[in-house]
Design a protein around this motif. Structure first.
Motif, short mmCIF file in Angstrom:
data_model
loop_
_atom_site.label_atom_id
_atom_site.label_comp_id
_atom_site.label_asym_id
_atom_site.label_seq_id
_atom_site.Cartn_x
_atom_site.Cartn_y
_atom_site.Cartn_z
N ILE A 70 0.83 -1.20 0.00
CA ILE A 70 0.00 0.00 0.00
C ILE A 70 0.87 1.26 0.00
CG2 ILE A 70 -1.77 1.29 1.25
CD1 ILE A 70 -2.76 -1.43 2.35
N THR A 71 1.90 1.26 0.83
CA THR A 71 2.74 2.46 0.95
C THR A 71 3.71 2.62 -0.21
OG1 THR A 71 4.34 1.29 2.35
CG2 THR A 71 2.58 2.54 3.47
N SER A 72 3.72 1.69 -1.13
CA SER A 72 4.57 1.86 -2.31
C SER A 72 3.97 2.87 -3.29
CB SER A 72 4.84 0.52 -2.99
OG SER A 72 3.65 0.01 -3.55
N PHE A 73 2.72 3.29 -3.03
CA PHE A 73 2.04 4.29 -3.85
C PHE A 73 1.91 5.60 -3.09
CE2 PHE A 73 0.29 0.18 -5.22
CZ PHE A 73 0.55 0.24 -6.57
N SER A 74 1.83 6.69 -3.80
CA SER A 74 1.57 7.98 -3.16
C SER A 74 0.11 8.01 -2.73
CB SER A 74 1.85 9.12 -4.13
OG SER A 74 0.87 9.16 -5.14
N LEU A 125 -0.20 3.73 10.44
CA LEU A 125 1.21 4.06 10.26
C LEU A 125 1.74 4.91 11.41
CD1 LEU A 125 1.23 4.77 6.42
CD2 LEU A 125 2.11 2.74 7.59
N LYS A 126 0.94 5.86 11.89
CA LYS A 126 1.36 6.68 13.02
C LYS A 126 1.53 5.85 14.28
CE LYS A 126 -0.24 11.26 11.75
NZ LYS A 126 -1.15 12.37 12.09
N PHE A 127 0.65 4.89 14.50
CA PHE A 127 0.75 4.03 15.67
C PHE A 127 2.12 3.34 15.73
CE2 PHE A 127 0.29 -0.07 17.81
CZ PHE A 127 -0.22 0.34 19.03
N TYR A 128 2.61 2.93 14.57
CA TYR A 128 3.92 2.26 14.50
C TYR A 128 5.06 3.23 14.15
CZ TYR A 128 1.29 -2.05 14.71
OH TYR A 128 0.46 -3.07 15.11
N LYS A 129 4.75 4.54 14.16
CA LYS A 129 5.73 5.58 13.83
C LYS A 129 6.31 5.39 12.43
CE LYS A 129 6.93 6.44 18.67
NZ LYS A 129 5.62 6.22 19.15
N LEU A 130 5.42 5.06 11.50
CA LEU A 130 5.83 4.82 10.12
C LEU A 130 5.13 5.75 9.14
CD1 LEU A 130 5.67 0.92 10.15
CD2 LEU A 130 7.72 2.32 10.20
N GLU A 131 4.56 6.85 9.61
CA GLU A 131 3.82 7.73 8.72
C GLU A 131 4.67 8.29 7.58
OE1 GLU A 131 4.71 10.23 12.42
OE2 GLU A 131 4.14 8.18 12.02
N SER A 132 5.97 8.35 7.78
CA SER A 132 6.85 8.84 6.72
C SER A 132 6.90 7.87 5.52
CB SER A 132 8.25 9.08 7.25
OG SER A 132 8.83 7.86 7.66
N MET A 133 6.38 6.67 5.70
CA MET A 133 6.39 5.69 4.60
C MET A 133 5.38 6.05 3.52
SD MET A 133 8.80 3.70 5.38
CE MET A 133 8.57 2.65 3.97
N LEU A 134 4.43 6.89 3.84
CA LEU A 134 3.40 7.27 2.88
C LEU A 134 3.72 8.67 2.34
CD1 LEU A 134 0.77 6.33 1.56
CD2 LEU A 134 -0.45 7.46 3.41
N SER A 135 3.95 8.75 1.06
CA SER A 135 4.26 10.06 0.47
C SER A 135 3.00 10.88 0.28
CB SER A 135 5.00 9.88 -0.85
OG SER A 135 4.20 9.21 -1.79
N ASP A 136 3.16 12.18 0.21
CA ASP A 136 2.06 13.14 0.01
C ASP A 136 1.17 13.30 1.23
OD1 ASP A 136 3.01 13.25 -2.57
OD2 ASP A 136 1.42 12.03 -3.40
N VAL A 137 1.61 12.93 2.38
CA VAL A 137 0.78 13.08 3.59
C VAL A 137 1.27 14.27 4.38
CG1 VAL A 137 0.04 12.00 5.73
CG2 VAL A 137 0.25 10.64 3.67
#
Length: 74
Positions: A36-40, A62-74
């Motif tokens: 899923i996070t491989s897409f913007s 993603l925020k729960f696991y501190k991974l929100e940076s994995m999703l672009s355009d957010v």
């Protein structure tokens, strides 16, 4: 602490998701968060059953696991 790859590659069925999110996953044949996070976010919003509610749920996960940076355009 769990590393990001183990979270991103975990089967999507391991997460507590809304029925709406589960339907989006099924319709788009996603197996894990990495796919899923491989897409913007802009691209994701064009996919079947992917809407702003599903995007918010994804961001929350993603925020729960501190991974929100994995999703672009957010």
């Amino acid at each position: 602490m769990v590393d990001k790859d183990s979270i991103l590659l975990r089967p999507i069925s391991d997460f507590a998701l809304s029925k709406e999110f589960e339907e989006m996953v099924r319709m788009n044949n996603f197996r894990n968060l990495y796919e899923i996070t491989s897409f913007s976010s802009n691209h994701l919003l064009k996919l079947p059953y992917f809407n702003y509610h599903v995007l918010e749920e994804l961001i929350t996960i993603l925020k729960f696991y501190k991974l929100e940076s994995m999703l672009s355009d957010v």
